[in-house]
Design an enzyme around this catalytic site. Sequence first.
Site, PDB file in Angstrom:
ATOM      1  N   CYS A 125       0.973  -1.204  -0.148  1.00  0.00           N
ATOM      2  CA  CYS A 125      -0.166   0.026  -0.059  1.00  0.00           C
ATOM      3  C   CYS A 125       0.797   1.161  -0.081  1.00  0.00           C
ATOM      4  CB  CYS A 125      -1.002  -0.075   1.198  1.00  0.00           C
ATOM      5  SG  CYS A 125      -2.034  -1.371   1.241  1.00  0.00           S
ATOM      6  N   HIS A 267      -3.319   7.052   2.765  1.00  0.00           N
ATOM      7  CA  HIS A 267      -3.757   5.689   2.334  1.00  0.00           C
ATOM      8  C   HIS A 267      -5.091   5.448   2.901  1.00  0.00           C
ATOM      9  CE1 HIS A 267      -4.119   1.493   1.188  1.00  0.00           C
ATOM     10  NE2 HIS A 267      -3.807   1.001   2.484  1.00  0.00           N
ATOM     11  N   ASN A 297     -10.398  -0.475   0.534  1.00  0.00           N
ATOM     12  CA  ASN A 297      -8.941  -0.460   0.398  1.00  0.00           C
ATOM     13  C   ASN A 297      -8.298  -0.845  -0.971  1.00  0.00           C
ATOM     14  OD1 ASN A 297      -6.203  -0.663   0.603  1.00  0.00           O
ATOM     15  ND2 ASN A 297      -6.058  -1.419   2.853  1.00  0.00           N
TER      16      ASN A 297
HETATM   17  O1  UT7 Z   1      -3.706  -1.462   3.796  1.00  0.00           O
HETATM   18  C1  UT7 Z   1      -2.975  -1.702   4.918  1.00  0.00           C
HETATM   19  C2  UT7 Z   1      -3.352  -3.154   5.286  1.00  0.00           C
HETATM   20  N1  UT7 Z   1      -4.389  -3.280   6.205  1.00  0.00           N
HETATM   21  C3  UT7 Z   1      -5.042  -2.388   7.044  1.00  0.00           C
HETATM   22  O2  UT7 Z   1      -4.673  -1.357   7.479  1.00  0.00           O
HETATM   23  C4  UT7 Z   1      -6.114  -3.260   7.848  1.00  0.00           C
HETATM   24  C5  UT7 Z   1      -6.009  -3.083   9.355  1.00  0.00           C
HETATM   25  N2  UT7 Z   1      -6.729  -3.588  10.344  1.00  0.00           N
HETATM   26  C6  UT7 Z   1      -8.116  -3.333  10.208  1.00  0.00           C
HETATM   27  O3  UT7 Z   1      -8.550  -2.609   9.464  1.00  0.00           O
HETATM   28  C7  UT7 Z   1      -9.000  -4.127  11.247  1.00  0.00           C
HETATM   29  O4  UT7 Z   1      -8.216  -4.779  11.948  1.00  0.00           O
HETATM   30  C8  UT7 Z   1     -10.025  -5.111  10.424  1.00  0.00           C
HETATM   31  C9  UT7 Z   1     -11.004  -4.195   9.877  1.00  0.00           C
HETATM   32  C10 UT7 Z   1      -9.490  -5.840   9.375  1.00  0.00           C
HETATM   33  C11 UT7 Z   1     -10.768  -5.884  11.634  1.00  0.00           C
HETATM   34  O5  UT7 Z   1     -11.323  -4.908  12.584  1.00  0.00           O
HETATM   35  P1  UT7 Z   1     -11.219  -5.202  14.221  1.00  0.00           P
HETATM   36  O6  UT7 Z   1     -11.838  -4.245  14.826  1.00  0.00           O
HETATM   37  O7  UT7 Z   1      -9.609  -5.147  14.420  1.00  0.00           O
HETATM   38  O8  UT7 Z   1     -11.670  -6.528  14.240  1.00  0.00           O
HETATM   39  P2  UT7 Z   1     -11.344  -7.890  15.157  1.00  0.00           P
HETATM   40  O9  UT7 Z   1     -10.344  -8.882  13.902  1.00  0.00           O
HETATM   41  O10 UT7 Z   1     -10.614  -7.453  16.555  1.00  0.00           O
HETATM   42  O11 UT7 Z   1     -12.524  -8.669  15.357  1.00  0.00           O
HETATM   43  C12 UT7 Z   1     -13.461  -8.178  16.289  1.00  0.00           C
HETATM   44  C13 UT7 Z   1     -14.711  -9.145  16.249  1.00  0.00           C
HETATM   45  C14 UT7 Z   1     -14.277 -10.488  16.421  1.00  0.00           C
HETATM   46  O12 UT7 Z   1     -15.128 -11.428  17.063  1.00  0.00           O
HETATM   47  P3  UT7 Z   1     -15.116 -11.803  18.595  1.00  0.00           P
HETATM   48  O13 UT7 Z   1     -13.945 -12.456  18.709  1.00  0.00           O
HETATM   49  O14 UT7 Z   1     -15.010 -10.452  19.318  1.00  0.00           O
HETATM   50  O15 UT7 Z   1     -16.237 -12.494  18.887  1.00  0.00           O
HETATM   51  C15 UT7 Z   1     -14.187 -11.207  14.890  1.00  0.00           C
HETATM   52  O16 UT7 Z   1     -14.363 -12.650  14.821  1.00  0.00           O
HETATM   53  O17 UT7 Z   1     -15.405  -9.188  15.091  1.00  0.00           O
HETATM   54  C16 UT7 Z   1     -15.394 -10.480  14.342  1.00  0.00           C
HETATM   55  N3  UT7 Z   1     -15.077 -10.163  13.002  1.00  0.00           N
HETATM   56  C17 UT7 Z   1     -16.123 -10.074  11.927  1.00  0.00           C
HETATM   57  N4  UT7 Z   1     -17.370  -9.933  12.116  1.00  0.00           N
HETATM   58  C18 UT7 Z   1     -17.949  -9.745  11.059  1.00  0.00           C
HETATM   59  C19 UT7 Z   1     -13.769 -10.101  12.051  1.00  0.00           C
HETATM   60  N5  UT7 Z   1     -14.087  -9.852  10.975  1.00  0.00           N
HETATM   61  C20 UT7 Z   1     -15.486  -9.909  10.554  1.00  0.00           C
HETATM   62  C21 UT7 Z   1     -16.424  -9.473   9.744  1.00  0.00           C
HETATM   63  N6  UT7 Z   1     -17.566  -9.578   9.878  1.00  0.00           N
HETATM   64  N7  UT7 Z   1     -15.843  -9.339   8.385  1.00  0.00           N
END
Ligand code: UT7
Length: 340
Positions: A125, A267, A297
């Site tokens: 990115c 970005h 993204n």
């Molecule tokens: O371009 C550069 C590279 N990428 C980035 O910059 C991405 C950086 N990271 C992020 O944007 C975020 O970490 C994500 C959007 C990918 C994920 O958001 P998060 O707030 O970090 O969620 P998490 O992975 O901590 O998951 C929270 C909860 C989990 O459930 P429990 O364990 O709390 O019950 C996940 O299983 O949300 C659940 N979850 C989802 N639920 C619905 C994870 N992904 C999803 C989903 N839909 N797509």
Amino acid sequence: MNTTSPQARALSGIGVKIAGTGMYVPPGVITNGDLEALMDTSDEWIVQRTGISKRHRALPGQSLRHLAVEAGRAALGDAGLSIQDVDLLILATVGAETTCPATACRVVDDLGGGNAGALDLVAACSGFVYSMNLAHNMIRCGSMKRVLVIGAEHLTQFCEYTTRGRGTAILFGDAAAGAVFEACSDPSRGILAQAMHSDGSGWKDLYLPYQERDFPEDAEDRDMIGVLHMNGRAVFKFAVKTFCDLIDDTLKKASIPADDVDMFVCHQSNVRILDAARERFGIPAEKLYVNIERYGNTSAASVPICLDELRKAGRVRDGQKVMFVAFGGGLTWASSLWQL
Ligand code: UT7
């Protein structure tokens, strides 16, 4: 951290300007509703956690090269130039069609040919910001007159549209955008401060395995070859800290306060990461552009898409100070503060 001191700029006598920009977004669209039908997720979760409502997808038969060529054509057209007027094309992408030849060579050919230098650059990115720094520096030192930089990604081909692929499928979209950088006679124009960094110890947080040996030893999902793997939480933590540190360092190197920057072109990875940077520096919403809701993204394409939209809307123009900031897989991060 590199700067271009006023003395160095005056000595070279060469300024650098953005002569044209253009973008191409393919017609296919994936809405959050479409994703709800394919995996365990919801529109509400995606909007709250990322700010994304939809992302674009290349049509069957449209490859990365097609996207890059359309964006290159638009940028050249905006500058009133043809590919024969350009000394070098840098194609920033994680999805080069082939490693030999560089996809950039075929993009030059598709744009009308000639003998411009052509290379692919992989910095995930951060690829466009890395490339704009390199383009600027080659022009500033007098070895090139015009460089076309294109950021192009066909990321939907690297996503799995099932629940186990939801960590990346909800985020990424396809797009391409580019800019023509050109020498000018006013040495005060160009980069005031720039940075390009990496930390390879974080490679496992975002990687694209093409074969069994590309996986880390402790990896699960080893059957997911050709699918982007991301530790979202780790990248999120890295991004929030790095984004703010990078903006801070770049402002210090240029010896200007955040208030002096007319626009932050960042970005588009997650609206929460952008909000954190805005709050830390007290940047008003109108000075930090956000369009992630429409494109998701798009990795190396995200910064030049913002640039093109802002230029076409008259919100980024000559005479302004504009900071470009990106981070991504590698891990990599980069900045570029311009006097336009
Ligand atoms: O371009 C550069 C590279 N990428 C980035 O910059 C991405 C950086 N990271 C992020 O944007 C975020 O970490 C994500 C959007 C990918 C994920 O958001 P998060 O707030 O970090 O969620 P998490 O992975 O901590 O998951 C929270 C909860 C989990 O459930 P429990 O364990 O709390 O019950 C996940 O299983 O949300 C659940 N979850 C989802 N639920 C619905 C994870 N992904 C999803 C989903 N839909 N797509």
